[in-house]
Scaffold this active site. Structure first.
Site, PDB file in Angstrom:
ATOM      1  N   GLY A 105      53.142   9.257 -21.145  1.00  0.00           N
ATOM      2  CA  GLY A 105      53.535   8.108 -21.738  1.00  0.00           C
ATOM      3  C   GLY A 105      53.857   7.299 -20.775  1.00  0.00           C
TER       4      GLY A 105
ATOM      5  N   GLY B  36      45.633   1.924 -16.957  1.00  0.00           N
ATOM      6  CA  GLY B  36      44.808   3.223 -16.439  1.00  0.00           C
ATOM      7  C   GLY B  36      44.472   4.156 -17.565  1.00  0.00           C
ATOM      8  CG  HIS B  37      48.254   6.033 -19.396  1.00  0.00           C
ATOM      9  ND1 HIS B  37      49.308   5.354 -18.757  1.00  0.00           N
ATOM     10  CD2 HIS B  37      48.186   7.447 -18.959  1.00  0.00           C
ATOM     11  CE1 HIS B  37      49.827   6.144 -18.027  1.00  0.00           C
ATOM     12  NE2 HIS B  37      49.570   7.392 -18.011  1.00  0.00           N
TER      13      HIS B  37
ATOM     14  CD  GLN C 126      46.891  16.149 -13.810  1.00  0.00           C
ATOM     15  OE1 GLN C 126      48.083  16.361 -13.768  1.00  0.00           O
ATOM     16  NE2 GLN C 126      46.648  15.152 -14.482  1.00  0.00           N
TER      17      GLN C 126
ATOM     18  CB  SER D 188      51.072   5.352 -10.492  1.00  0.00           C
ATOM     19  OG  SER D 188      52.100   6.056 -10.577  1.00  0.00           O
TER      20      SER D 188
ATOM     21  NE  ARG E 132      56.646  10.290 -10.289  1.00  0.00           N
ATOM     22  CZ  ARG E 132      55.808  11.131 -10.768  1.00  0.00           C
ATOM     23  NH1 ARG E 132      54.453  11.480 -10.609  1.00  0.00           N
ATOM     24  NH2 ARG E 132      56.682  12.198 -11.384  1.00  0.00           N
TER      25      ARG E 132
HETATM   26  O1  PAF Z   1      48.565  13.475 -15.557  1.00  0.00           O
HETATM   27  C1  PAF Z   1      49.624  13.403 -16.242  1.00  0.00           C
HETATM   28  O2  PAF Z   1      50.014  12.458 -16.894  1.00  0.00           O
HETATM   29  C2  PAF Z   1      50.023  15.091 -16.398  1.00  0.00           C
HETATM   30  O3  PAF Z   1      50.130  15.766 -15.462  1.00  0.00           O
HETATM   31  C3  PAF Z   1      49.432  15.400 -17.833  1.00  0.00           C
HETATM   32  C4  PAF Z   1      48.123  15.840 -17.537  1.00  0.00           C
HETATM   33  C5  PAF Z   1      49.560  14.716 -18.996  1.00  0.00           C
HETATM   34  C6  PAF Z   1      50.201  16.873 -18.033  1.00  0.00           C
HETATM   35  O4  PAF Z   1      51.446  16.918 -18.257  1.00  0.00           O
END
Ligand code: PAF
Length: 286
Positions: free
Chosen positions: A29, A34-35, A153, A185, A187
């Site tokens: 969320g 970026g998302h 990741q 990000s 953050r």
């Molecule tokens: O990259 C993220 O936002 C998180 O690490 C993910 C992949 C949603 C897993 O909680």
């Protein structure tokens, strides 16, 4: 867009779509451009786009920002409607983990999970692999999209999908940056104005290092990168230059190198990376 909070309800919602291509974009969320780039990639690749929003307690260490992590569901929903998302899955912690977290079955990708970010965030990637595996099992998408900004990741998710033979294709989306180069990000909003002004230096220094690759041994370049960042006011957690495909030390067969950095600016930990063609360092003969 349908918003669903229970696993059974999500399965029911998707039952009618199984003949179509389904894409999942897992997120925590507080969505930014970026998302939305991940969502756009999913939209292009699939007929039905599912986005999950879940701030996963399993991937936060004891002293990390779980409580403080920004939760902005209403704004996120509006952005996802705009982006043409079909289903939002936003379970509560108890809906996703009905049993105590300490008893939860975990998914661990050994080796790589303990390096780089994993070294300073013990257990983080077990939490990530566990929740991603669970979300993939719940949604059973054909495709799942992850950002390259979280390079380690992405690598761990691909490894998990391969090792467990999960029937999903993992797509990677390019990092979206502010005009000054800072990677987007959630953050970034923790940064003070002074820290925000300094933050673009992270990617600038990575690019400077990328331009030096082949002129100096990679380990020396990585040390100089860390020293340069520290001198500028960052507190570098790690700076490494490794094989971009396997995240192992560069070798004569490496085609691409990835420069991976995590560095603190005050209380905020930033990560970034760059992938570049690799030409091995050839010391000049004297
Ligand atoms: O990259 C993220 O936002 C998180 O690490 C993910 C992949 C949603 C897993 O909680």
């Amino acid at each position: 867009m349908d918003t669903v909070t229970q696993i059974a309800a999500l399965r029911e919602r998707l039952a009618a779509c199984r003949s179509q291509r389904i894409a999942l974009v897992p997120t925590m969320g507080n969505l930014h451009a970026g998302h939305l780039a991940l969502v756009a990639q999913a939209r292009r690749a699939a007929d039905v786009v599912v986005v999950s929003i879940f701030v996963n307690p399993l991937q936060f260490g004891e002293n990390e920002d779980l409580a403080q992590y920004p939760r902005t569901l209403a704004a996120d929903q509006a952005a996802l409607v705009q982006a043409g998302v079909d289903v939002l899955f936003s379970p509560s912690v108890s809906a996703l983990y009905p049993r105590p977290l300490t008893d939860q079955t975990q998914v661990s990708v050994p080796g790589i999970s303990d390096l780089f970010c994993g070294a300073s965030r013990p257990g983080h990637f077990v939490g990530v692999a566990t929740v991603v595996c669970k979300l993939l099992n719940i949604v059973q998408p054909d495709i799942a999209v992850f950002g390259r900004k979280d390079y380690q990741q992405l690598h761990i998710v691909r490894q998990m999908v391969f090792d467990l033979a999960l029937p999903v294709q993992i797509l990677a989306a390019e990092t979206v940056r502010e005009p000054d180069g800072l990677a987007l990000s959630s953050r970034n909003q923790y940064l003070s104005p002074a820290e925000r002004a300094l933050a673009p230096l992270l990617f600038q220094q990575i690019q400077h290092t990328a331009a030096q690759l082949g002129k100096m041994p990679p380990d020396r370049l990585a040390s100089e990168l860390a020293e340069g960042l520290d001198a500028a006011g960052f507190c570098t957690d790690y700076a490494r230059i490794v094989d971009a495909d396997k995240l192992i030390p560069l070798h004569s067969g490496s085609e691409h190198a990835v420069i991976l950095v995590a560095a603190w600016l005050g209380q905020t930990r930033l990560i970034d990376n760059d992938v570049v063609p690799y030409f091995s360092f050839q010391p000049e003969e004297s």
